[in-house]
Design a protein around this motif. Structure first.
Motif, mmCIF file in Angstrom:
data_model
loop_
_atom_site.group_PDB
_atom_site.id
_atom_site.type_symbol
_atom_site.label_atom_id
_atom_site.label_comp_id
_atom_site.label_asym_id
_atom_site.label_seq_id
_atom_site.Cartn_x
_atom_site.Cartn_y
_atom_site.Cartn_z
ATOM 1 N N GLU A 150 0.820 -1.210 0.000
ATOM 2 C CA GLU A 150 0.000 0.000 0.000
ATOM 3 C C GLU A 150 0.852 1.258 0.000
ATOM 4 N N VAL A 151 1.865 1.279 0.860
ATOM 5 C CA VAL A 151 2.744 2.444 0.945
ATOM 6 C C VAL A 151 3.424 2.682 -0.395
ATOM 7 N N GLU A 152 3.886 1.597 -1.019
ATOM 8 C CA GLU A 152 4.567 1.755 -2.304
ATOM 9 C C GLU A 152 3.606 2.222 -3.389
ATOM 10 N N ALA A 153 2.363 1.766 -3.310
ATOM 11 C CA ALA A 153 1.355 2.204 -4.268
ATOM 12 C C ALA A 153 1.064 3.705 -4.090
ATOM 13 N N ASP A 154 0.990 4.140 -2.815
ATOM 14 C CA ASP A 154 0.760 5.562 -2.525
ATOM 15 C C ASP A 154 1.867 6.430 -3.107
ATOM 16 N N LEU A 155 3.100 5.967 -2.906
ATOM 17 C CA LEU A 155 4.246 6.710 -3.428
ATOM 18 C C LEU A 155 4.170 6.829 -4.946
ATOM 19 N N ALA A 156 3.857 5.732 -5.596
ATOM 20 C CA ALA A 156 3.764 5.731 -7.059
ATOM 21 C C ALA A 156 2.645 6.667 -7.522
ATOM 22 N N GLU A 157 1.558 6.648 -6.766
ATOM 23 C CA GLU A 157 0.414 7.487 -7.128
ATOM 24 C C GLU A 157 0.752 8.978 -7.050
ATOM 25 N N LEU A 158 1.523 9.329 -5.991
ATOM 26 C CA LEU A 158 1.914 10.737 -5.827
ATOM 27 C C LEU A 158 2.788 11.214 -6.980
ATOM 28 N N THR A 159 3.774 10.416 -7.337
ATOM 29 C CA THR A 159 4.649 10.801 -8.446
ATOM 30 C C THR A 159 3.820 10.939 -9.726
ATOM 31 N N GLN A 160 2.888 10.019 -9.880
ATOM 32 C CA GLN A 160 1.972 10.038 -11.021
ATOM 33 C C GLN A 160 1.161 11.336 -11.046
ATOM 34 N N ALA A 161 0.682 11.713 -9.852
ATOM 35 C CA ALA A 161 -0.162 12.904 -9.727
ATOM 36 C C ALA A 161 0.598 14.175 -10.086
ATOM 37 N N VAL A 162 1.892 14.193 -9.705
ATOM 38 C CA VAL A 162 2.710 15.355 -10.058
ATOM 39 C C VAL A 162 2.856 15.435 -11.578
ATOM 40 N N ARG A 163 3.116 14.283 -12.164
ATOM 41 C CA ARG A 163 3.297 14.241 -13.618
ATOM 42 C C ARG A 163 2.023 14.694 -14.333
ATOM 43 N N ALA A 164 0.895 14.287 -13.785
ATOM 44 C CA ALA A 164 -0.378 14.655 -14.383
ATOM 45 C C ALA A 164 -0.823 16.056 -13.948
ATOM 46 N N LYS A 165 0.049 16.701 -13.171
ATOM 47 C CA LYS A 165 -0.187 18.053 -12.673
ATOM 48 C C LYS A 165 -1.445 18.146 -11.795
ATOM 49 N N LYS A 166 -1.764 17.091 -11.122
ATOM 50 C CA LYS A 166 -2.881 17.116 -10.185
ATOM 51 C C LYS A 166 -2.447 17.734 -8.860
ATOM 52 N N ILE A 167 -1.173 17.534 -8.504
ATOM 53 C CA ILE A 167 -0.637 18.202 -7.315
ATOM 54 C C ILE A 167 0.676 18.862 -7.692
ATOM 55 N N ASP A 178 7.125 11.225 5.012
ATOM 56 C CA ASP A 178 6.426 10.280 5.887
ATOM 57 C C ASP A 178 6.283 8.918 5.230
ATOM 58 N N LEU A 179 5.866 8.964 3.967
ATOM 59 C CA LEU A 179 5.662 7.691 3.248
ATOM 60 C C LEU A 179 6.976 6.952 3.055
ATOM 61 N N GLU A 180 8.008 7.715 2.732
ATOM 62 C CA GLU A 180 9.315 7.071 2.524
ATOM 63 C C GLU A 180 9.819 6.443 3.820
ATOM 64 N N ARG A 181 9.615 7.155 4.928
ATOM 65 C CA ARG A 181 10.072 6.624 6.215
ATOM 66 C C ARG A 181 9.328 5.318 6.532
ATOM 67 N N ARG A 182 8.027 5.351 6.298
ATOM 68 C CA ARG A 182 7.225 4.154 6.567
ATOM 69 C C ARG A 182 7.691 2.977 5.686
ATOM 70 N N ARG A 183 7.966 3.293 4.426
ATOM 71 C CA ARG A 183 8.407 2.239 3.509
ATOM 72 C C ARG A 183 9.738 1.645 3.974
ATOM 73 N N ASP A 184 10.656 2.511 4.408
ATOM 74 C CA ASP A 184 11.969 2.014 4.839
ATOM 75 C C ASP A 184 11.858 1.176 6.112
ATOM 76 N N GLU A 185 10.997 1.632 7.033
ATOM 77 C CA GLU A 185 10.785 0.856 8.260
ATOM 78 C C GLU A 185 10.276 -0.548 7.942
ATOM 79 N N LEU A 186 9.292 -0.567 7.050
ATOM 80 C CA LEU A 186 8.696 -1.858 6.696
ATOM 81 C C LEU A 186 9.707 -2.779 6.020
ATOM 82 N N LYS A 187 10.530 -2.228 5.179
ATOM 83 C CA LYS A 187 11.537 -3.057 4.503
ATOM 84 C C LYS A 187 12.546 -3.615 5.491
#
Ligand SMILES: [Zn+2]
Length: 252
Positions: A150-167, A178-187
């Protein structure tokens, strides 16, 4: 010497009272020195005296001391050196005996090494199997796999959103840490989990390799981890070949 069953006329074989087909002691054709009752009384006195000198109760020298019990009377068997054994000679160095001195019936005994080897192989096989099934249960099931996905999907979605100029990029940079920290902890957690599993697997593979090299107390502890006792059933007259069917492990 005083507790030798031959004193009351019982025939012995390797220190064990010889039994006939009905399980009764075989009587020798010599003049007994004691009646059976006298002999039992002497044995009782010797046993009593032994109990009163606790310091003298010998350290556990034999693997199954305190573990092996008589199949007839359930008394603890004691290890007994075979005095006729010499280096290089075949045959048993010691045997486990039910002893009247220890309050037993004195009717059961067995060659020590054969019993030890048989029990060691059973216990090691059981412990290997147990370790393997524990390891198998742990395989695949890192409990947080879906959270990491889920965390990795969220990260991918955010990068996608920037590319699509949604954010905007600045929004992305606020959300990212926050997301990166969570991903690293989980790994990291997943890594620890995998390491633990591998240790478990190698532990189960290694069981038995060094068993004989362990101090006898450790060997006994390992055996008692699997077994609460080992019952040795009477072999009967003339049955000189070691029969594993007469050795009954009592599993915990
Ligand atoms: Zn017995």
């Amino acid at each position: 010497m005083l507790t030798n069953p031959r004193l009351c006329g019982y025939r012995t074989y390797h220190g064990e009272i010889l039994l006939d087909d009905e399980g009764q002691p075989v009587i020798g054709d010599w003049e007994p020195i004691n009646t059976v009752e006298e002999w039992e009384a002497v044995c009782a006195v010797v046993a009593e005296r032994k109990r009163k000198v606790p310091g003298r109760s010998v350290a556990r020298k034999y693997l199954l001391s305190g573990i092996a019990r008589c199949g007839l009377c359930h008394a603890k068997l004691r290890g007994q050196v075979n005095r006729r054994w010499k280096p290089g000679s075949s045959g048993a160095r010691f045997s486990y005996q039910c002893s009247v001195v220890n309050g037993g019936c004195g009717k059961v005994g067995r060659v020590g090494e054969a019993v030890d080897e048989f029990i060691i192989s059973l216990v090691l096989a059981e412990q290997r199997q147990r370790a393997a099934s524990t390891a198998a249960e742990a395989v695949e099931t890192w409990p947080k796999a879906s959270e990491l996905a889920e965390v990795e999907a969220d990260l991918a979605e955010l990068t996608q959103a920037v590319r699509a100029k949604k954010i905007t990029v600045s929004t992305l940079l606020q959300l990212l840490p926050d997301l990166e920290r969570r991903r690293d902890e989980l790994k990291l957690e997943r890594g620890r989990f995998t390491k633990g599993r591998q240790e478990l697997e190698s532990l189960s593979a290694g069981i038995g390799d060094d068993f004989r090299a362990l101090p006898i107390e450790r060997q006994q502890a390992l055996i008692l981890h699997s077994l609460s006792a080992v019952l040795i059933h009477p072999a009967g007259r003339g049955n000189r070949k070691f029969d594993p069917n007469l050795i009954e492990p009592v599993w915990r």
